[in-house]
Structure formats: structure tokens, C-alpha cells
Motif scaffolding. Structure first.
Motif, PDB file in Angstrom:
ATOM      1  N   ASN A 267       0.796  -1.222   0.000  1.00  0.00           N
ATOM      2  CA  ASN A 267       0.000   0.000   0.000  1.00  0.00           C
ATOM      3  C   ASN A 267       0.834   1.281   0.000  1.00  0.00           C
ATOM      4  O   ASN A 267       0.397   2.306  -0.504  1.00  0.00           O
ATOM      5  CB  ASN A 267      -0.935   0.017   1.216  1.00  0.00           C
TER       6      ASN A 267
ATOM      7  N   LYS B  20       2.607   1.852  -4.019  1.00  0.00           N
ATOM      8  CA  LYS B  20       1.916   1.231  -5.148  1.00  0.00           C
ATOM      9  C   LYS B  20       2.416   1.748  -6.490  1.00  0.00           C
ATOM     10  O   LYS B  20       2.646   0.971  -7.423  1.00  0.00           O
ATOM     11  CB  LYS B  20       0.405   1.467  -5.039  1.00  0.00           C
TER      12      LYS B  20
ATOM     13  N   SER C 192      -5.600  -2.525 -10.120  1.00  0.00           N
ATOM     14  CA  SER C 192      -6.974  -2.743  -9.642  1.00  0.00           C
ATOM     15  C   SER C 192      -7.190  -2.058  -8.300  1.00  0.00           C
ATOM     16  O   SER C 192      -8.210  -1.394  -8.083  1.00  0.00           O
ATOM     17  CB  SER C 192      -7.260  -4.241  -9.508  1.00  0.00           C
ATOM     18  N   SER C 193      -6.237  -2.237  -7.391  1.00  0.00           N
ATOM     19  CA  SER C 193      -6.362  -1.645  -6.072  1.00  0.00           C
ATOM     20  C   SER C 193      -6.391  -0.119  -6.147  1.00  0.00           C
ATOM     21  O   SER C 193      -7.238   0.534  -5.535  1.00  0.00           O
ATOM     22  CB  SER C 193      -5.192  -2.095  -5.186  1.00  0.00           C
TER      23      SER C 193
ATOM     24  N   ASP D 124     -10.020   1.747  -5.521  1.00  0.00           N
ATOM     25  CA  ASP D 124     -10.062   2.607  -4.336  1.00  0.00           C
ATOM     26  C   ASP D 124     -10.396   4.049  -4.704  1.00  0.00           C
ATOM     27  O   ASP D 124     -11.223   4.703  -4.062  1.00  0.00           O
ATOM     28  CB  ASP D 124      -8.714   2.566  -3.603  1.00  0.00           C
TER      29      ASP D 124
ATOM     30  N   THR E 291      -5.287   5.883   1.006  1.00  0.00           N
ATOM     31  CA  THR E 291      -6.566   5.186   0.970  1.00  0.00           C
ATOM     32  C   THR E 291      -7.256   5.341   2.322  1.00  0.00           C
ATOM     33  O   THR E 291      -6.765   4.889   3.343  1.00  0.00           O
ATOM     34  CB  THR E 291      -6.364   3.695   0.678  1.00  0.00           C
TER      35      THR E 291
ATOM     36  N   THR F 141     -13.842  -9.777  -8.567  1.00  0.00           N
ATOM     37  CA  THR F 141     -12.942  -8.824  -7.918  1.00  0.00           C
ATOM     38  C   THR F 141     -13.713  -7.729  -7.201  1.00  0.00           C
ATOM     39  O   THR F 141     -13.400  -7.368  -6.056  1.00  0.00           O
ATOM     40  CB  THR F 141     -11.991  -8.187  -8.956  1.00  0.00           C
TER      41      THR F 141
ATOM     42  N   ARG G 134     -13.767  -7.207  -3.134  1.00  0.00           N
ATOM     43  CA  ARG G 134     -13.341  -5.939  -2.554  1.00  0.00           C
ATOM     44  C   ARG G 134     -14.430  -5.340  -1.670  1.00  0.00           C
ATOM     45  O   ARG G 134     -14.152  -4.781  -0.609  1.00  0.00           O
ATOM     46  CB  ARG G 134     -12.979  -4.946  -3.662  1.00  0.00           C
TER      47      ARG G 134
ATOM     48  N   ASN H 206      -9.027  -3.509   2.959  1.00  0.00           N
ATOM     49  CA  ASN H 206      -7.773  -4.214   2.673  1.00  0.00           C
ATOM     50  C   ASN H 206      -7.816  -4.769   1.258  1.00  0.00           C
ATOM     51  O   ASN H 206      -7.622  -5.958   1.032  1.00  0.00           O
ATOM     52  CB  ASN H 206      -7.575  -5.337   3.692  1.00  0.00           C
ATOM     53  N   SER H 207      -8.048  -3.886   0.283  1.00  0.00           N
ATOM     54  CA  SER H 207      -8.340  -4.323  -1.076  1.00  0.00           C
ATOM     55  C   SER H 207      -7.162  -5.035  -1.737  1.00  0.00           C
ATOM     56  O   SER H 207      -7.363  -6.026  -2.448  1.00  0.00           O
ATOM     57  CB  SER H 207      -8.779  -3.127  -1.925  1.00  0.00           C
ATOM     58  N   SER H 208      -5.933  -4.540  -1.529  1.00  0.00           N
ATOM     59  CA  SER H 208      -4.775  -5.164  -2.178  1.00  0.00           C
ATOM     60  C   SER H 208      -4.631  -6.623  -1.771  1.00  0.00           C
ATOM     61  O   SER H 208      -4.381  -7.505  -2.598  1.00  0.00           O
ATOM     62  CB  SER H 208      -3.483  -4.402  -1.834  1.00  0.00           C
TER      63      SER H 208
ATOM     64  N   ILE I 156      -7.700  -8.896  -3.043  1.00  0.00           N
ATOM     65  CA  ILE I 156      -7.592  -9.094  -4.496  1.00  0.00           C
ATOM     66  C   ILE I 156      -6.407  -9.990  -4.814  1.00  0.00           C
ATOM     67  O   ILE I 156      -6.457 -10.827  -5.714  1.00  0.00           O
ATOM     68  CB  ILE I 156      -7.473  -7.741  -5.229  1.00  0.00           C
TER      69      ILE I 156
END
Length: 393
Positions: free
Chosen positions: A69, A72, A118-119, A123, A189, A316, A320, A326-328, A331
Motif C-alpha cells: 500500500n 503502489k 486494480s487496487s 479505491d 486510501t 474482484t 473488494r 484491505n483491497s490489495s 484481491i
């Protein structure tokens, strides 16, 4: 993000074009060209594809286990550079073992780019209240497949399959320039409020296990068509067109699919839509076995394109929303189980095809696997009918 949302979105689309449309899936239309020149068997072709997916698995696991995070943008940029170098190097070698290594490394960075972009994009779209744009972002894979394949016949006629890889690397360099400018994780984020999280109706977090099992089976099944459909067209006597056209049809089907399936999911429910899309994909996979013709190959390619990235978008997005803070990591885990399936698929299908001297058994097995995956999701349909407030804890 608020100043240039369109540019930010385009940067995300370009990143998927590089990592997925070119880095991962360009191998499919180039494979018959390499087989004709290097005398690859289907078994060796399957191993080479599986090497890429093994790398994709490794990259997804790393992205899921380690927190990325804080940096990135930097990780994304380094991954893009390595992706370009592996694509370029594929056109500079005839050594099979080196190709295995290159495809593995390409898989690692493809996973990094997919998970990181994607993250970042999901986000920021959520923060900006633009979650309806998610489908446009994932359409980058279809756009990449379509446009990269347009170059292949001409590049092959001029420079051979080696020139195709080099040409696509040059295209990737151009796209990366814009990703570098436009796709940056410049804001931290924040934890989403209850109103932000409750955008879709989702099952409770404990149901994520069933989603992961289904998604892993999807990876195992879909990748058989994803690896061999152009070779199937090449070996079909009734097919009178350049076989790469089949992959263009896949790209055409994939471009609007993410938007279409996301829109449908908001009306029908995400779990129900996932079940339906996987069932439709299974029909497309099995179609060339049931009906052998040019038309069936084109229809199979279109159904494949219209579903495989749509399924990824649905899974996905759903995952999420089940773990929004905690998306990363979530995913990454989801991508890892998917990558495990797609790592095994080409090897199994390649061996089966070499033994049976036909793609039929591999295609039927792949279609059955996707249907079984859809069955694992059926129990979650009941959550589509519940209210959001009762589901988000």
C-alpha cells in the motif's frame, strides 16, 4: 483524481492493456506462428503457457502476502518496465528454456500490475463516487487483446513471429509513457464510511471461501480456451480465415463485457450474475466440440471474450466490497487461487490433446470445470436478496 478522472481511468486501462492484453494473452495468437516455425508440440506449448501462469500465481501470492500500500505507484512502474523487457526478449530468442523463464517473469509482473492497478483504480473510483466506471477499467484487457492482435498478421508477414513480440513491446513502451503520467496513487486510501461501502449487496465475509473455490475452478477451465482457441482454428480444416481473427473476436467480445456484466449485477445481484456468466462461458467452451464449423469457432470466441473478463470484474468487485479496507490483500488472494487454476489448465489440456490427438476432451473437461465452479456459488444467491445493512458488518 477529481481534476482528471478520465485521464486517470485511461491510465488504468492502458496498464491492463500492457500487462494482460499483451503481456499475458498475446501468447495465444502468436502460439500457432511459433509452433509452425519451431515445431512446438501441444504439450510443450502447454508447458510454456503454464510457466506464465505459474509466474502469475507467484506474483499474486506476493501481492497478497506483503503489504504494497505504501509504494503502489513505484511497484507498478517497475513492473511495467519488466513486462516490456520480457515481451521484447521473447522475440530475441529461440531457446525454449529461456522462453520458459521469460514467460514466468512476465507472469509475475502481470499479476503485480493487475493487483496494483486494480487496487489503485478501485479505491480511487470508490472515493470519487465513480464506481460505475469500474467496468470501463477492466475493459482494458479486451481493448488490449483486440488492438494488439490487429498488428500481428502484418508484423508476422514482415518480420515473422519474432517481429511480432518486438513490435508489441514497442506498443507497450508507448502505452507505458501515458500510464506513467496519469496513473498515480497520490492520495492515501481512507477507510470507507458505511454509506460508501454499501454500494452493492454482498454476502458476509465468511462466504469469501466459496467465491475463491469457484474462481479457482474458473481459472482452471477458462484458460484452456484462452490458450488454445487460435490453435484450434488453425487446425480446423473448414476454417478459411487467418486464425488470429478468432482472437480479435475474443477482444471484441471482451471490450464491452465488463460494463455489461457490472450493470446486470447491480440489477440481478452479483452472485446470481456470476453463476449465469460462468454457465454461459461453459457453453462457449464446449461449442466447438458440439458443432464444428467456422461459425461455431467465432461464436465460441465471442462468448469466451464476453465472459472471462466480466467474471473477473464481478468476482474482484464482490471480493473488494466484502473487505473494503484491505483491497490489495483480498484481491491478491483471489488472484492467487485463480492463477493456481490457470497454471494447471494448459499443462493438463496440452497433455490430453497430445494423447488424444484432439482438443475435444480438453474442451469438455474445461467446460465441466467451469460449471462445477458455478455450482459452488449457488448457495450465495440468497444473499443477493438481503438488504445491504444486514450484510455489512
Amino acid at each position: 483524481m477529481s481534476k482528471h478522472p478520465i485521464l486517470f481511468l485511461i491510465g488504468g486501462i492502458f496498464s491492463l492493456m500492457i500487462a494482460m492484453g499483451i503481456g499475458r494473452f498475446a501468447y495465444t495468437p502468436i502460439l500457432p506462428l511459433m509452433q509452425n516455425d519451431l515445431s512446438f508440440t501441444d504439450t510443450l506449448a502447454g508447458y510454456l503457457a503454464s510457466s506464465n501462469y505459474a509466474g502469475y500465481l507467484a506474483g499474486a501470492v506476493i501481492a497478497g502476502v506483503f503489504s504494497l500500500n505504501k509504494h503502489k505507484t513505484n511497484y507498478l512502474r517497475v513492473s511495467l518496465i519488466i513486462s516490456i523487457l520480457t515481451t521484447l526478449s521473447m522475440g530475441l530468442t529461440h531457446t525454449y528454456l529461456l522462453m520458459l523463464v521469460l514467460r514466468f517473469i512476465s507472469g509475475v509482473v502481470s499479476a503485480f500490475i493487475f493487483v496494483l492497478s486494480s487496487s489503485i483504480v478501485l479505491d480511487k473510483l470508490s472515493t470519487a463516487g465513480k464506481t460505475n466506471w469500474i467496468g470501463y477499467f477492466y475493459s482494458g484487457v479486451g481493448v488490449g487483446i483486440f488492438f494488439s492482435t490487429l498488428f500481428i498478421p502484418r508484423l508476422n508477414s514482415l518480420f515473422g513471429w519474432e517481429g511480432v513480440w518486438v513490435g508489441l513491446a514497442i506498443v507497450s513502451i508507448i502505452l507505458t509513457f501515458f500510464v506513467w503520467l496519469w496513473l498515480q496513487d497520490t492520495t492515501s486510501t481512507s477507510i470507507k464510511t458505511q454509506e460508501q461501502v454499501d454500494e452493492i449487496q454482498v454476502p458476509p465475509f465468511k462466504w469469501l471461501t466459496w467465491l475463491m473455490i469457484a474462481y479457482g475452478l474458473e481459472g482452471l477451465g477458462y484458460i484452456v480456451t484462452g490458450t488454445f482457441i487460435v490453435s484450434i482454428a488453425e487446425n480446423t480444416t473448414d476454417f478459411r480465415f487467418d486464425s488470429s481473427i478468432v482472437w480479435i473476436v475474443v477482444g471484441l467480445g471482451a471490450i464491452p463485457s465488463c460494463i455489461m456484466w457490472s450493470t446486470l449485477a447491480k440489477r440481478m445481484g452479483y452472485v446470481k450474475t456470476l453463476v449465469f456468466s460462468m454457465a454461459l462461458q461453459a457453453i462457449g467452451i464446449a461449442l466447438p466440440v458440439i458443432w464444428t464449423s467456422q461459425t461455431s469457432l467465432f461464436l465460441s470466441a465471442f462468448l469466451f471474450g464476453a465472459t472471462f473478463m466480466g467474471i473477473t470484474t464481478l468476482a474482484t468487485t464482490l471480493a473488494r466490497q466484502m473487505s473494503p479496507t484491505n483491497s490489495s490483500k483480498v484481491i491478491g488472494y483471489l488472484t492467487a487461487i485463480y492463477a493456481t487454476g490457470q497454471m494447471l489448465g494448459p499443462t493438463i489440456a496440452g497433455i490430453v490433446t497430445s494423447v488424444t490427438q484432439s482438443y475435444n476432451a480438453a474442451l469438455i473437461g474445461a467446460a465441466s470445470t467451469v460449471i462445477i465452479g458455478a455450482l459452488f456459488l449457488i448457495g450465495g444467491i440468497r444473499f443477493d436478496r438481503k438488504t445491504e445493512n444486514s450484510l455489512i458488518k
